[in-house]
Design a protein around this motif. Structure first.
Motif, PDB file in Angstrom:
ATOM      1  N   LEU A  10      31.349  24.242  16.533  1.00 38.17           N
ATOM      2  CA  LEU A  10      30.615  22.879  16.438  1.00 38.17           C
ATOM      3  C   LEU A  10      29.083  22.980  16.797  1.00 38.17           C
ATOM      4  O   LEU A  10      28.415  22.329  16.174  1.00 38.17           O
ATOM      5  N   ARG A  11      28.886  23.617  18.060  1.00 37.55           N
ATOM      6  CA  ARG A  11      27.516  23.816  18.437  1.00 37.55           C
ATOM      7  C   ARG A  11      26.627  24.614  17.394  1.00 37.55           C
ATOM      8  O   ARG A  11      25.590  24.348  17.102  1.00 37.55           O
ATOM      9  N   ALA A  12      27.533  25.661  16.828  1.00 38.21           N
ATOM     10  CA  ALA A  12      26.653  26.466  15.737  1.00 38.21           C
ATOM     11  C   ALA A  12      26.348  25.654  14.622  1.00 38.21           C
ATOM     12  O   ALA A  12      25.267  25.901  13.732  1.00 38.21           O
ATOM     13  N   ALA A  13      27.092  24.503  14.226  1.00 40.48           N
ATOM     14  CA  ALA A  13      26.873  23.795  12.997  1.00 40.48           C
ATOM     15  C   ALA A  13      26.051  22.504  13.418  1.00 40.48           C
ATOM     16  O   ALA A  13      25.656  21.768  12.661  1.00 40.48           O
ATOM     17  N   ASP A  14      25.242  22.828  14.557  1.00 37.47           N
ATOM     18  CA  ASP A  14      24.093  21.753  14.915  1.00 37.47           C
ATOM     19  C   ASP A  14      25.057  20.352  15.061  1.00 37.47           C
ATOM     20  O   ASP A  14      24.284  19.277  14.922  1.00 37.47           O
ATOM     21  N   ALA A  15      26.486  20.174  15.264  1.00 43.51           N
ATOM     22  CA  ALA A  15      27.112  19.092  15.504  1.00 43.51           C
ATOM     23  C   ALA A  15      26.976  18.208  16.499  1.00 43.51           C
ATOM     24  O   ALA A  15      27.255  17.002  16.733  1.00 43.51           O
ATOM     25  N   VAL A  16      26.497  19.119  17.652  1.00 43.01           N
ATOM     26  CA  VAL A  16      26.351  18.451  19.019  1.00 43.01           C
ATOM     27  C   VAL A  16      24.662  18.207  19.154  1.00 43.01           C
ATOM     28  O   VAL A  16      23.977  19.160  19.235  1.00 43.01           O
ATOM     29  N   GLN A  17      24.234  16.952  19.300  1.00 42.45           N
ATOM     30  CA  GLN A  17      23.013  16.584  19.285  1.00 42.45           C
ATOM     31  C   GLN A  17      22.632  15.768  20.653  1.00 42.45           C
ATOM     32  O   GLN A  17      23.572  15.001  21.223  1.00 42.45           O
ATOM     33  N   TYR A  18      21.508  15.828  20.990  1.00 48.24           N
ATOM     34  CA  TYR A  18      20.938  15.246  22.136  1.00 48.24           C
ATOM     35  C   TYR A  18      19.780  14.259  22.020  1.00 48.24           C
ATOM     36  O   TYR A  18      19.002  14.671  21.268  1.00 48.24           O
TER      37      TYR A  18
END
Length: 173
Positions: A10-18
């Motif tokens: 999920l992090r590699a897919a940039d699905a977690v954003q700030y």
């Protein structure tokens, strides 16, 4: 224990954003989990389908339209279980169904959902499925934002199981 491979995917897919994000229920958040980024990533979909499949028997699946449709489709292929789609509202044309697909009266259904915040869209889907004759006692979600969704679903008589919690996903970031 959290599925570290899924967290990394999920992090590699940039699905977690700030940043500063408005959520569907009207609140704001300093982070956002973009379901469209992980639901369009083949590796994420593969990991999610495998994780959901480990938690399912031979029961019928249901996906909440529109977000959970890719999840329920790929999980159906992984498990061989058929599925239905629960709409948020009846369409004004065609069959005008709230639940699309074949559903027998009294059939047990497990709902799949992408992200649960308050759980309201999942509760609405459960209500639609029950109104259509399904027995719904469980929902599997990819990410529980831990903002009351589990409790709201329990109030609706549904057990929620999440692959990841927001705490899991944000830990170490």
């Amino acid at each position: 224990m959290a599925n570290q491979e899924l967290i990394e995917a999920l992090r590699a897919a940039d699905a977690v954003q700030y940043g500063e994000f408005e959520l569907s229920h009207g609140g704001t958040s300093s982070y956002y989990v973009d379901k469209y980024l992980f639901e369009t990533d083949p590796h994420c979909l593969e990991l999610i389908a495998e994780a959901f499949a480990e938690r399912l028997g031979k029961t019928k699946l249901a996906g909440v339209a529109l977000g959970a449709v890719p999840l329920v489709a790929v999980t159906s292929v992984e498990t061989g279980n058929s599925y239905v789609i629960a709409r948020k509202q009846k369409k004004e044309y065609g069959t005008a169904n709230l639940v699309e697909g074949r559903l027998e009266e009294g059939e047990e259904v497990v709902v799949l959902e992408d992200i649960v915040t308050t759980g309201q869209s999942a509760v609405d889907a459960v209500d639609a499925l029950r109104e259509a004759g399904a027995k719904v006692n469980k929902i599997l979600v990819v990410v529980d934002r831990e903002e009351g969704g589990r409790e709201n679903l329990e109030d609706a008589g549904v057990e929620m199981e999440a692959l990841l919690s927001a705490s899991d996903l944000l830990e170490g970031e």
